[in-house]
Design a protein around this motif. Structure first.
Motif, PDB file in Angstrom:
ATOM      1  N   PHE A  52      -1.866  -1.223 -12.348  1.00  0.00           N
ATOM      2  CA  PHE A  52      -2.936  -1.239 -11.310  1.00  0.00           C
ATOM      3  C   PHE A  52      -3.899   0.101 -11.210  1.00  0.00           C
ATOM      4  O   PHE A  52      -3.617   0.975 -11.778  1.00  0.00           O
ATOM      5  CB  PHE A  52      -1.872  -0.805  -9.960  1.00  0.00           C
ATOM      6  N   GLN A  53      -4.909  -0.234 -10.599  1.00  0.00           N
ATOM      7  CA  GLN A  53      -6.064   0.700 -10.418  1.00  0.00           C
ATOM      8  C   GLN A  53      -6.335   0.746  -8.601  1.00  0.00           C
ATOM      9  O   GLN A  53      -6.772  -0.289  -8.350  1.00  0.00           O
ATOM     10  CB  GLN A  53      -7.446   0.599 -11.199  1.00  0.00           C
ATOM     11  N   LEU A  54      -6.294   1.805  -8.052  1.00  0.00           N
ATOM     12  CA  LEU A  54      -6.555   1.630  -6.615  1.00  0.00           C
ATOM     13  C   LEU A  54      -7.950   2.379  -6.395  1.00  0.00           C
ATOM     14  O   LEU A  54      -8.469   3.409  -7.117  1.00  0.00           O
ATOM     15  CB  LEU A  54      -5.614   2.703  -5.920  1.00  0.00           C
ATOM     16  N   HIS A  55      -8.845   1.757  -5.501  1.00  0.00           N
ATOM     17  CA  HIS A  55     -10.018   2.387  -5.082  1.00  0.00           C
ATOM     18  C   HIS A  55      -9.952   3.062  -3.936  1.00  0.00           C
ATOM     19  O   HIS A  55      -9.712   2.254  -2.935  1.00  0.00           O
ATOM     20  CB  HIS A  55     -10.898   1.106  -5.035  1.00  0.00           C
ATOM     21  N   ARG A  56     -10.440   4.293  -3.761  1.00  0.00           N
ATOM     22  CA  ARG A  56     -10.362   4.985  -2.601  1.00  0.00           C
ATOM     23  C   ARG A  56     -11.189   4.428  -1.357  1.00  0.00           C
ATOM     24  O   ARG A  56     -11.080   4.557  -0.348  1.00  0.00           O
ATOM     25  CB  ARG A  56     -10.661   6.368  -2.861  1.00  0.00           C
TER      26      ARG A  56
ATOM     27  N   GLN B 102       2.891   9.721  -7.903  1.00  0.00           N
ATOM     28  CA  GLN B 102       3.717  10.185  -8.716  1.00  0.00           C
ATOM     29  C   GLN B 102       3.235  10.370 -10.039  1.00  0.00           C
ATOM     30  O   GLN B 102       3.331  11.237 -10.852  1.00  0.00           O
ATOM     31  CB  GLN B 102       4.742   9.141  -8.931  1.00  0.00           C
ATOM     32  N   ALA B 103       2.290   9.469 -10.382  1.00  0.00           N
ATOM     33  CA  ALA B 103       1.327   9.309 -11.739  1.00  0.00           C
ATOM     34  C   ALA B 103       0.381  10.572 -11.543  1.00  0.00           C
ATOM     35  O   ALA B 103      -0.194  10.785 -12.606  1.00  0.00           O
ATOM     36  CB  ALA B 103       1.043   8.149 -11.919  1.00  0.00           C
ATOM     37  N   GLY B 104      -0.171  10.935 -10.497  1.00  0.00           N
ATOM     38  CA  GLY B 104      -1.135  11.992 -10.367  1.00  0.00           C
ATOM     39  C   GLY B 104      -2.558  11.227 -10.915  1.00  0.00           C
ATOM     40  O   GLY B 104      -3.532  12.068 -11.032  1.00  0.00           O
ATOM     41  N   SER B 105      -2.529  10.030 -10.462  1.00  0.00           N
ATOM     42  CA  SER B 105      -3.789   9.339 -10.956  1.00  0.00           C
ATOM     43  C   SER B 105      -3.562   8.032  -9.797  1.00  0.00           C
ATOM     44  O   SER B 105      -2.627   7.484  -9.839  1.00  0.00           O
ATOM     45  CB  SER B 105      -3.794   9.081 -12.204  1.00  0.00           C
ATOM     46  N   THR B 106      -4.987   7.381  -9.765  1.00  0.00           N
ATOM     47  CA  THR B 106      -5.135   6.262  -8.992  1.00  0.00           C
ATOM     48  C   THR B 106      -4.908   4.943  -9.860  1.00  0.00           C
ATOM     49  O   THR B 106      -5.049   3.770  -9.720  1.00  0.00           O
ATOM     50  CB  THR B 106      -6.515   6.068  -8.103  1.00  0.00           C
ATOM     51  N   GLU B 107      -4.900   5.200 -11.210  1.00  0.00           N
ATOM     52  CA  GLU B 107      -4.566   4.065 -12.190  1.00  0.00           C
ATOM     53  C   GLU B 107      -3.324   4.485 -12.973  1.00  0.00           C
ATOM     54  O   GLU B 107      -3.039   5.532 -13.447  1.00  0.00           O
ATOM     55  CB  GLU B 107      -5.536   4.301 -13.425  1.00  0.00           C
ATOM     56  N   PHE B 108      -2.451   3.426 -12.940  1.00  0.00           N
ATOM     57  CA  PHE B 108      -0.737   3.599 -13.244  1.00  0.00           C
ATOM     58  C   PHE B 108      -0.284   2.205 -13.615  1.00  0.00           C
ATOM     59  O   PHE B 108      -0.916   1.039 -13.192  1.00  0.00           O
ATOM     60  CB  PHE B 108      -0.098   4.513 -12.462  1.00  0.00           C
TER      61      PHE B 108
ATOM     62  N   MET C 217       0.955  -1.373  -0.013  1.00  0.00           N
ATOM     63  CA  MET C 217       0.048  -0.041   0.171  1.00  0.00           C
ATOM     64  C   MET C 217       0.844   1.286  -0.041  1.00  0.00           C
ATOM     65  O   MET C 217       0.443   2.447  -0.580  1.00  0.00           O
ATOM     66  CB  MET C 217      -0.951   0.060   1.156  1.00  0.00           C
ATOM     67  N   MET C 218       1.870   1.271   0.586  1.00  0.00           N
ATOM     68  CA  MET C 218       2.825   2.490   0.831  1.00  0.00           C
ATOM     69  C   MET C 218       3.528   2.738  -0.721  1.00  0.00           C
ATOM     70  O   MET C 218       3.642   3.572  -1.136  1.00  0.00           O
ATOM     71  CB  MET C 218       3.953   1.879   1.775  1.00  0.00           C
ATOM     72  N   TYR C 219       3.859   1.523  -1.272  1.00  0.00           N
ATOM     73  CA  TYR C 219       4.396   1.747  -2.579  1.00  0.00           C
ATOM     74  C   TYR C 219       3.381   2.212  -3.635  1.00  0.00           C
ATOM     75  O   TYR C 219       3.700   3.023  -4.238  1.00  0.00           O
ATOM     76  CB  TYR C 219       5.223   0.138  -2.966  1.00  0.00           C
ATOM     77  N   LEU C 220       2.304   1.471  -3.655  1.00  0.00           N
ATOM     78  CA  LEU C 220       1.404   1.897  -4.767  1.00  0.00           C
ATOM     79  C   LEU C 220       0.912   3.294  -4.370  1.00  0.00           C
ATOM     80  O   LEU C 220       0.564   4.087  -5.230  1.00  0.00           O
ATOM     81  CB  LEU C 220       0.220   0.719  -4.763  1.00  0.00           C
ATOM     82  N   SER C 221       0.735   3.795  -3.491  1.00  0.00           N
ATOM     83  CA  SER C 221       0.283   5.041  -3.040  1.00  0.00           C
ATOM     84  C   SER C 221       1.256   6.080  -3.574  1.00  0.00           C
ATOM     85  O   SER C 221       0.823   7.092  -4.147  1.00  0.00           O
ATOM     86  CB  SER C 221       0.162   5.313  -1.249  1.00  0.00           C
ATOM     87  N   ALA C 222       2.478   5.640  -3.269  1.00  0.00           N
ATOM     88  CA  ALA C 222       3.547   6.624  -3.790  1.00  0.00           C
ATOM     89  C   ALA C 222       3.585   6.696  -5.497  1.00  0.00           C
ATOM     90  O   ALA C 222       3.607   7.900  -5.907  1.00  0.00           O
ATOM     91  CB  ALA C 222       4.812   6.053  -3.403  1.00  0.00           C
ATOM     92  N   GLN C 223       3.199   5.511  -5.836  1.00  0.00           N
ATOM     93  CA  GLN C 223       3.143   5.519  -7.465  1.00  0.00           C
ATOM     94  C   GLN C 223       2.028   6.448  -8.050  1.00  0.00           C
ATOM     95  O   GLN C 223       2.334   6.994  -8.953  1.00  0.00           O
ATOM     96  CB  GLN C 223       3.059   3.978  -7.880  1.00  0.00           C
ATOM     97  N   ALA C 224       1.008   6.169  -7.368  1.00  0.00           N
ATOM     98  CA  ALA C 224      -0.289   6.903  -7.668  1.00  0.00           C
ATOM     99  C   ALA C 224      -0.043   8.442  -7.566  1.00  0.00           C
ATOM    100  O   ALA C 224      -0.254   9.243  -8.411  1.00  0.00           O
ATOM    101  CB  ALA C 224      -1.366   6.597  -6.775  1.00  0.00           C
TER     102      ALA C 224
END
Length: 218
Positions: A210-214, A164-170, A155-162
Protein backbone atom coordinates in the motif's frame (compact mmCIF):
# COMPACT_ATOMS: atom_id res chain seq x y z
CA UNK A 1 17.08 -15.59 13.23
CA UNK A 2 19.67 -16.23 15.94
CA UNK A 3 18.27 -16.86 19.41
CA UNK A 4 20.68 -14.35 20.96
CA UNK A 5 19.25 -11.61 18.70
CA UNK A 6 15.71 -11.98 20.07
CA UNK A 7 14.31 -9.15 22.19
CA UNK A 8 13.64 -11.68 24.96
CA UNK A 9 17.39 -12.25 25.32
CA UNK A 10 18.53 -8.65 24.85
CA UNK A 11 21.49 -7.85 27.07
CA UNK A 12 22.09 -11.52 27.88
CA UNK A 13 25.49 -12.67 26.53
CA UNK A 14 25.78 -15.96 24.61
CA UNK A 15 27.34 -17.81 27.54
CA UNK A 16 24.40 -16.90 29.79
CA UNK A 17 21.95 -17.88 27.04
CA UNK A 18 23.78 -21.22 26.97
CA UNK A 19 23.21 -21.62 30.70
CA UNK A 20 19.50 -21.05 30.21
CA UNK A 21 19.40 -23.61 27.39
CA UNK A 22 21.20 -26.15 29.59
CA UNK A 23 18.30 -26.01 32.05
CA UNK A 24 16.13 -27.79 29.47
CA UNK A 25 13.59 -24.95 29.48
CA UNK A 26 14.01 -24.13 25.79
CA UNK A 27 13.33 -26.16 22.64
CA UNK A 28 12.84 -25.48 18.94
CA UNK A 29 10.27 -27.00 16.60
CA UNK A 30 9.44 -26.70 12.88
CA UNK A 31 5.92 -26.48 11.49
CA UNK A 32 4.51 -26.78 7.99
CA UNK A 33 2.10 -24.24 6.55
CA UNK A 34 -1.36 -24.85 8.04
CA UNK A 35 -0.08 -26.61 11.16
CA UNK A 36 -1.85 -25.81 14.43
CA UNK A 37 0.61 -24.89 17.18
CA UNK A 38 -2.00 -24.37 19.89
CA UNK A 39 -5.73 -25.05 19.91
CA UNK A 40 -8.49 -23.30 21.80
CA UNK A 41 -8.79 -24.97 25.19
CA UNK A 42 -5.14 -26.10 25.37
CA UNK A 43 -3.36 -25.46 28.64
CA UNK A 44 0.33 -24.81 28.10
CA UNK A 45 3.33 -24.10 30.26
CA UNK A 46 5.26 -22.93 27.20
CA UNK A 47 5.07 -19.85 25.05
CA UNK A 48 6.55 -19.42 21.60
CA UNK A 49 8.92 -16.98 19.96
CA UNK A 50 8.82 -17.11 16.18
CA UNK A 51 12.29 -17.56 14.67
CA UNK A 52 11.15 -17.65 11.03
CA UNK A 53 7.91 -17.77 9.08
CA UNK A 54 4.59 -16.33 10.22
CA UNK A 55 1.78 -17.47 12.50
CA UNK A 56 -1.72 -16.12 13.10
CA UNK A 57 -3.69 -16.06 16.30
CA UNK A 58 -7.27 -16.86 15.30
CA UNK A 59 -10.62 -17.48 16.96
CA UNK A 60 -13.43 -19.51 15.45
CA UNK A 61 -16.94 -20.70 16.18
CA UNK A 62 -18.82 -23.98 15.72
CA UNK A 63 -20.01 -22.86 12.28
CA UNK A 64 -16.53 -22.41 10.85
CA UNK A 65 -16.35 -18.62 10.97
CA UNK A 66 -12.81 -17.39 11.60
CA UNK A 67 -11.46 -14.07 12.88
CA UNK A 68 -7.76 -13.22 12.77
CA UNK A 69 -6.87 -11.63 16.09
CA UNK A 70 -3.19 -11.03 15.47
CA UNK A 71 -0.40 -11.73 13.00
CA UNK A 72 2.88 -12.79 14.62
CA UNK A 73 6.02 -11.95 12.59
CA UNK A 74 9.49 -13.39 13.13
CA UNK A 75 11.08 -12.28 16.39
CA UNK A 76 7.78 -11.85 18.21
CA UNK A 77 6.17 -13.96 20.94
CA UNK A 78 2.78 -15.60 21.35
CA UNK A 79 0.83 -17.44 24.09
CA UNK A 80 3.02 -15.88 26.79
CA UNK A 81 0.05 -14.78 28.93
CA UNK A 82 -1.46 -18.27 28.82
CA UNK A 83 1.87 -19.86 29.73
CA UNK A 84 2.31 -17.50 32.66
CA UNK A 85 -1.24 -17.76 34.01
CA UNK A 86 -1.88 -21.44 33.23
CA UNK A 87 -5.37 -20.77 31.83
CA UNK A 88 -6.86 -22.50 28.75
CA UNK A 89 -6.11 -20.93 25.38
CA UNK A 90 -8.95 -18.78 24.04
CA UNK A 91 -7.67 -18.87 20.45
CA UNK A 92 -5.85 -21.06 17.95
CA UNK A 93 -2.28 -20.38 16.82
CA UNK A 94 -1.75 -21.46 13.19
CA UNK A 95 1.32 -21.39 10.96
CA UNK A 96 0.46 -19.52 7.75
CA UNK A 97 3.97 -20.10 6.39
CA UNK A 98 6.52 -22.83 7.12
CA UNK A 99 7.72 -21.70 10.54
CA UNK A 100 10.41 -22.38 13.11
CA UNK A 101 9.50 -21.68 16.73
CA UNK A 102 11.46 -21.38 19.95
CA UNK A 103 9.36 -22.70 22.84
CA UNK A 104 10.16 -21.57 26.36
CA UNK A 105 8.95 -23.09 29.64
CA UNK A 106 8.45 -19.86 31.49
CA UNK A 107 7.73 -21.19 34.99
CA UNK A 108 10.88 -23.30 34.93
CA UNK A 109 13.04 -20.34 33.93
CA UNK A 110 11.47 -18.12 36.59
CA UNK A 111 11.94 -20.69 39.35
CA UNK A 112 13.34 -19.12 42.53
CA UNK A 113 16.30 -21.48 42.29
CA UNK A 114 17.47 -19.44 39.29
CA UNK A 115 17.03 -16.02 40.91
CA UNK A 116 20.73 -15.68 41.72
CA UNK A 117 21.76 -16.25 38.10
CA UNK A 118 23.10 -13.11 36.34
CA UNK A 119 20.64 -13.56 33.47
CA UNK A 120 17.58 -13.68 35.75
CA UNK A 121 16.95 -9.91 36.25
CA UNK A 122 17.66 -9.29 32.56
CA UNK A 123 15.09 -11.90 31.58
CA UNK A 124 12.49 -10.31 33.90
CA UNK A 125 13.16 -6.90 32.36
CA UNK A 126 12.84 -8.26 28.83
CA UNK A 127 9.64 -10.13 29.71
CA UNK A 128 8.14 -6.93 31.08
CA UNK A 129 8.92 -5.13 27.82
CA UNK A 130 7.56 -8.07 25.83
CA UNK A 131 4.23 -7.96 27.67
CA UNK A 132 4.02 -4.19 27.29
CA UNK A 133 4.62 -4.37 23.52
CA UNK A 134 2.02 -7.11 23.16
CA UNK A 135 -0.47 -4.92 25.02
CA UNK A 136 0.17 -2.16 22.50
CA UNK A 137 -0.34 -4.58 19.60
CA UNK A 138 -3.65 -5.82 20.95
CA UNK A 139 -4.74 -2.25 21.70
CA UNK A 140 -4.19 -1.42 18.04
CA UNK A 141 -6.72 -4.02 16.98
CA UNK A 142 -9.22 -2.78 19.55
CA UNK A 143 -8.87 0.72 18.08
CA UNK A 144 -9.54 -0.68 14.59
CA UNK A 145 -12.65 -2.59 15.65
CA UNK A 146 -14.01 0.36 17.62
CA UNK A 147 -14.10 2.44 14.44
CA UNK A 148 -17.51 2.64 12.78
CA UNK A 149 -17.71 1.55 9.17
CA UNK A 150 -15.34 -0.30 6.88
CA UNK A 151 -13.51 2.81 5.68
CA UNK A 152 -12.79 3.97 9.21
CA UNK A 153 -11.40 0.55 10.14
CA UNK A 154 -9.25 0.42 7.01
CA UNK A 155 -7.88 3.92 7.57
CA UNK A 156 -7.17 3.21 11.24
CA UNK A 157 -5.35 -0.02 10.41
CA UNK A 158 -3.33 1.37 7.50
CA UNK A 159 -2.40 4.50 9.45
CA UNK A 160 -1.04 2.31 12.24
CA UNK A 161 0.92 0.22 9.73
CA UNK A 162 2.40 3.38 8.18
CA UNK A 163 3.43 4.66 11.61
CA UNK A 164 5.03 1.30 12.36
CA UNK A 165 6.90 1.26 9.06
CA UNK A 166 7.92 4.91 9.35
CA UNK A 167 6.70 5.43 5.79
CA UNK A 168 3.47 5.95 3.89
CA UNK A 169 4.52 3.07 1.62
CA UNK A 170 4.57 -0.40 3.18
CA UNK A 171 3.41 -4.00 2.95
CA UNK A 172 0.94 -5.60 5.35
CA UNK A 173 1.08 -9.24 6.58
CA UNK A 174 -2.38 -10.12 5.24
CA UNK A 175 -3.90 -11.05 1.90
CA UNK A 176 -7.35 -9.60 1.17
CA UNK A 177 -9.33 -12.35 2.91
CA UNK A 178 -7.07 -12.25 5.95
CA UNK A 179 -7.39 -8.46 6.16
CA UNK A 180 -11.17 -8.80 6.02
CA UNK A 181 -11.01 -11.37 8.82
CA UNK A 182 -8.75 -9.13 10.89
CA UNK A 183 -11.06 -6.12 10.47
CA UNK A 184 -14.12 -8.36 10.94
CA UNK A 185 -15.77 -7.28 7.67
CA UNK A 186 -16.92 -9.05 4.51
CA UNK A 187 -14.21 -9.50 1.89
CA UNK A 188 -16.36 -8.22 -0.97
CA UNK A 189 -17.31 -5.10 0.99
CA UNK A 190 -13.66 -4.51 1.88
CA UNK A 191 -12.56 -4.85 -1.74
CA UNK A 192 -15.24 -2.37 -2.88
CA UNK A 193 -14.23 0.15 -0.22
CA UNK A 194 -10.55 -0.13 -1.11
CA UNK A 195 -11.50 0.46 -4.75
CA UNK A 196 -13.43 3.59 -3.81
CA UNK A 197 -10.54 4.88 -1.70
CA UNK A 198 -8.15 4.32 -4.60
CA UNK A 199 -10.49 6.15 -6.99
CA UNK A 200 -10.68 9.06 -4.55
CA UNK A 201 -6.89 9.29 -4.40
CA UNK A 202 -6.65 8.31 -0.73
CA UNK A 203 -4.35 5.37 -1.43
CA UNK A 204 -2.93 3.06 -4.06
CA UNK A 205 -2.21 -0.63 -3.64
CA UNK A 206 -1.11 -3.79 -5.33
CA UNK A 207 -1.96 -6.99 -3.49
CA UNK A 208 -0.68 -6.43 0.07
CA UNK A 209 1.52 -3.41 -0.75
CA UNK A 210 0.00 0.00 0.00
CA UNK A 211 0.88 3.63 -0.44
CA UNK A 212 -1.10 6.28 1.41
CA UNK A 213 -1.50 9.80 0.07
CA UNK A 214 -1.58 12.62 2.58
CA UNK A 215 -3.52 14.85 0.18
CA UNK A 216 -6.34 13.54 -1.94
CA UNK A 217 -5.57 13.62 -5.64
CA UNK A 218 -8.03 15.48 -7.83
Amino acid sequence: MEISSLALFRGIPPEECGEMMALGCVRTADFEKGAVLFRTGDVTGEFGVLLSGEVHVESGDLWGNRVILHSIPAGHAFAETYALCGVPMMADVIAVQPSRVLFIRLAALLDEANSAQPWYPKLLRNLTLLFARKNLAWSGRVFCLSAKGIRSRVMMYLSAQAAQAGSTEFSIPFDRQQLADYLNVERSALSKELGRMRNEGILTFRKNHFQLHRTIER
